[in-house]
Design an enzyme around this catalytic site. Structure first.
Site, short mmCIF file in Angstrom:
data_model
loop_
_atom_site.label_atom_id
_atom_site.label_comp_id
_atom_site.label_asym_id
_atom_site.label_seq_id
_atom_site.Cartn_x
_atom_site.Cartn_y
_atom_site.Cartn_z
N TYR A 485 -4.69 -10.95 10.10
CA TYR A 485 -3.40 -10.26 10.06
C TYR A 485 -2.52 -10.74 11.21
O TYR A 485 -1.53 -11.41 11.02
CB TYR A 485 -3.60 -8.74 10.11
CG TYR A 485 -2.31 -7.98 9.90
CD1 TYR A 485 -1.80 -7.80 8.62
CD2 TYR A 485 -1.60 -7.45 10.98
CE1 TYR A 485 -0.61 -7.11 8.41
CE2 TYR A 485 -0.41 -6.76 10.78
CZ TYR A 485 0.08 -6.60 9.50
OH TYR A 485 1.27 -5.93 9.31
N SER A 565 0.89 -8.94 3.51
CA SER A 565 2.09 -8.54 4.25
C SER A 565 2.33 -9.52 5.40
O SER A 565 2.57 -10.69 5.16
CB SER A 565 1.94 -7.10 4.74
OG SER A 565 3.17 -6.57 5.15
N ASP A 648 7.74 -3.49 -4.89
CA ASP A 648 7.53 -3.53 -3.45
C ASP A 648 8.88 -3.46 -2.75
O ASP A 648 9.66 -4.41 -2.77
CB ASP A 648 6.80 -4.83 -3.06
CG ASP A 648 6.33 -4.82 -1.61
OD1 ASP A 648 6.85 -4.01 -0.82
OD2 ASP A 648 5.45 -5.63 -1.28
N HIS A 683 3.92 -2.05 -2.29
CA HIS A 683 3.35 -2.85 -1.22
C HIS A 683 1.83 -2.70 -1.12
O HIS A 683 1.17 -3.53 -0.52
CB HIS A 683 4.00 -2.47 0.11
CG HIS A 683 3.79 -3.46 1.19
ND1 HIS A 683 4.23 -4.77 1.11
CD2 HIS A 683 3.17 -3.36 2.40
CE1 HIS A 683 3.91 -5.41 2.21
NE2 HIS A 683 3.26 -4.59 3.01
#
Length: 721
Positions: A485, A565, A648, A683
């Site tokens: 991430y 993301s 999203d 999302h």
């Protein structure tokens, strides 16, 4: 026979045929995405944006393109012989009972449970004395397809009323309702246009505080930027139009407000935020007198301040002020002087990262990260340490909330091979007992986790967790799923995943990198991967991939990278910078256009981590790693499966749409580059279990195909049943 023949014809029509003499040439046919003459100028430099038209998700042209892309992707996935077996195994493993950490209000215990395959978790309540549980709210009954989800709840202190927010099809927009807990009936209260907000009841249960935006335009509500949030009070039984405006700032369009009522009911503590910027402000309002003004307490936005609790006028905050890894301080409202602010330190900064502090049962529970796994210590209210809370192992623990008068508290514990288990901790005796233990159809002793430290490009040591089935041979041939991430101060900690369990059952390795930009080592670690330092994140991830290859866990032809993301940005940047290093890439709902991300919904709030192309000092850095802008024609990219959703409204699907179109044009090679576009989803939060299993099955099947281990995966799954 006819069905098989038709499938072969469909495959040829959609993808073309590979010819041994055409190595390096484009052999797959993708939808013709038109290019327009859109040119933007940034600080004297012109940048083309030929797929700007894909930013409108509802135009006839875009909808046609979406249908064509989904048809191609579905056609490819339908040919993979592991697809059905993977979905069956995922469904079987997913079908176990789950429970969340309970909390107590008004002598009642509240928690969520899921029987296994329910699309949404169900809210239960029971009397703590009798232990008789009943369903309070079942979101699965709010829609036939499971796409309406609970987004947040709050219970009045007397345990009589439930305020609950719902979101539809994964949108960040919420609607709030109120339910009578005794009867299970909803009252007439209905609040709309809430986003990025919870609710907080007054002590007497007369109403609650929440934050909302002005009503958006119906046609652009999933794309238009969100500014000027306002803090309101809703009185039970009244219409939203009559709600009291508590606070707004017409001079600060980016400020947001989160109101929380103190346990004693005397104060409304207002967390003032600005996008994802970690530094915030703290205001408060005395609730003893309704006419009292909002007082601006901590106004400099010089650090992160998280409200922990209070005793009278003494307020406790977890902060990174002069302590990048966190500490606990106290502020006395009665004597605090903004001109000469004084803070009393209760728990000082340590070598481990202080993630959170809970004031429960007359003590503090301090939750730390030590090299990305949890340790918890118990402290007296003067900050002095009592002892360490003994946890089951090296994993992730969370919870420890409750009232200051509580006699017990609850927490969860999970690791890569331990499903989330709920424990009850008696504060008086310090004894721990099991409240809920799931039964998953696998043996955790079959799996092993190693933690290593990888040296990044600039010499920084980066933690890397590696989990695999015992007996794995380090021969450089293991299919490996590398996940990361690296942003927004979010820490990557050990956690159980049915998806990764299935992957490991098929013979795969799961690797999780704790990259700079996260919060594993405090705010300095976060900032080392933000704005002008963002390239460090990609360097860390690439170093982790190279380490896995060099140490024979896997090889370039067996390595897949994945993230969602901000993690989707990570995958996009790494696959464009080092297309030679990976065999497959799975970017999910990624931020792919780093020049325009701030122009949609809440995207402007991410400039705290990215900077903005509107500012010259950030433009060159953003352009240098923006996945959309760094695709090069004629390059052979890894096999790619992009995933996104048409609803999203956080990372709008235009990011993935434009990246997919540009990637398909630039890519020259035989590896498929596909996009999977989910409908009636957002999302990720609140996504129905059925949709999660379908998407997960598609991703894992895709990887078995492109990493060339379909047969081995089938054999491995057969041995588990």
């Amino acid at each position: 026979m006819h069905r098989i023949f038709l499938s072969i014809i469909l495959s040829v029509l959609l993808f073309g045929t590979a010819n041994a003499g055409e190595t390096g040439m484009k052999t797959r046919i993708y939808p013709q995405a038109k290019q327009v003459d859109q040119i933007d100028e940034y600080h004297g430099k012109k940048v083309r944006d030929p797929y700007r038209w894909l930013e409108d998700p509802d135009s006839p042209e875009t909808r046609k393109w979406i249908d064509q892309e989904n048809e191609i992707t579905s056609g490819f996935l339908a040919q993979i012989k592991t697809r059905e077996a993977i979905e069956e195994r995922l469904t079987d493993l997913w079908n176990y009972q789950k429970c969340t950490v309970p909390f107590t209000e008004g002598g009642k215990l509240f928690y969520f449970k899921n029987t296994g395959l329910q699309n949404q978790d169900v809210l239960f309540v029971r009397d703590k004395e009798t232990g008789e549980e009943r369903i309070l709210l079942d979101p699965n009954k709010l829609s036939e397809d499971g796409t309406v989800a609970l987004s947040s709840i709050d219970v009045s202190q007397d345990g009589k009323l439930l305020a609950y927010g719902i979101s539809r099809s994964g949108s960040d927009w919420q609607e709030w309702f109120v339910r009578d807990i005794e009867t299970g009936e909803d009252l007439k209260d209905h609040i709309k246009w809430v986003k990025f907000s919870s609710a907080s009841f007054t002590k007497d249960g007369a109403g609650f505080f929440y934050s909302a935006y002005d009503k958006p335009d119906e046609k652009t509500q999933l794309q238009k930027t969100n500014y000027f949030q306002k803090l309101y009070f809703h009185k039970i039984g009244e219409k939203q139009d009559s709600d009291t405006l508590i606070y707004e700032r017409k001079d600060q369009k980016e400020w947001g407000f989160s109101g929380s009522v103190s346990e004693d009911g005397d104060y409304l503590v207002i967390h003032v935020w600005k996008g994802t910027e970690p530094k915030n402000r703290i205001f408060y309002k005395s609730l003893k007198k309704p006419e009292s003004p909002v007082v601006e307490l901590l106004t400099k936005a010089d650090a992160e301040y998280s409200y922990v609790g209070n005793q009278g006028t003494t307020f406790w905050f977890r902060t990174d002020l002069d302590a990048p890894r966190g500490r606990l301080i106290a502020i006395d409202l009665a004597t605090f002087d903004q001109a000469k602010p004084e803070f009393k330190e209760l728990i000082p900064e340590s070598s481990d990262t202080l993630l959170a502090v809970n004031a429960t049962g007359g003590v503090f529970f301090a939750s730390y990260l030590k090299d990305a796994f949890t340790r918890v210590s118990r402290h007296n209210l003067d900050g002095s340490i009592e002892n360490q809370v003994e946890l089951p192992g090296i994993g992730t623990a969370s919870g420890f909330g409750g009232k200051m008068s509580a006699g017990d508290t609850y927490y969860s514990y999970t690791s890569f091979n331990t499903p989330s288990t709920i424990y009850k901790y008696e504060i008086g005796s310090g004894k721990t007992s099991t409240f809920f233990k799931p039964a998953v159809k696998f043996d955790p002793d079959d799996y092993k986790t190693d933690q290593v430290f990888v040296t990044s490009k600039d010499g920084t040591k980066v933690p890397l967790f590696i989990t695999y089935k015992k007996g794995m041979q380090r021969d450089g041939k293991n299919p490996t799923y590398l996940y990361g991430y690296g942003g927004f101060n979010i820490s990557m900690r050990p956690a159980f995943s049915v998806k990764m369990l299935t992957w490991m059952e098929m013979g795969g390795i799961y690797a999780q990198a704790c990259l700079r930009g996260g919060g594993e080592y405090g705010e300095d670690w976060h900032q080392a991967g933000a704005k002008l330092n963002k390239q460090n994140v990609f360097d860390d991830f690439i170093a982790a991939a190279e380490w896995l290859i060099d140490n024979k866990y896997t090889g370039k032809d067996k390595l897949a990278i994945a993230g969602g993301s901000n993690g989707g940005l990570l995958v996009g940047a790494c696959m464009t910078q080092r297309p030679d290093l990976f065999a497959a890439a799975c970017p999910a709902v990624g931020v792919m256009d780093m020049l325009r991300f701030h122009k949609f919904t809440i995207g402007w709030g991410w400039t705290s981590d990215y900077g903005s192309a509107d500012e010259e000092k950030y433009f060159d850095t953003l352009l240098a790693y923006s996945p959309l802008h760094n695709l090069k024609d004629g390059t052979s990219y890894p096999a790619t499966l992009i995933t996104t959703a048409d609803h999203d409204d956080r990372v709008v699907p235009a990011h993935s749409f434009k990246f997919a179109a540009a990637l398909q044009k630039a890519h020259h090679g035989e590896a498929p580059v596909l996009i999977r576009i989910e409908t009636k989803a957002g999302h990720g939060a609140g996504k129905p279990t059925s949709k999660i299993i379908e998407e997960t099955s598609d991703i894992l099947a895709f990887l078995t195909k492109v990493l060339s281990f379909e047969d081995e995966a089938l054999v491995s799954m057969g041995s588990t049943n």
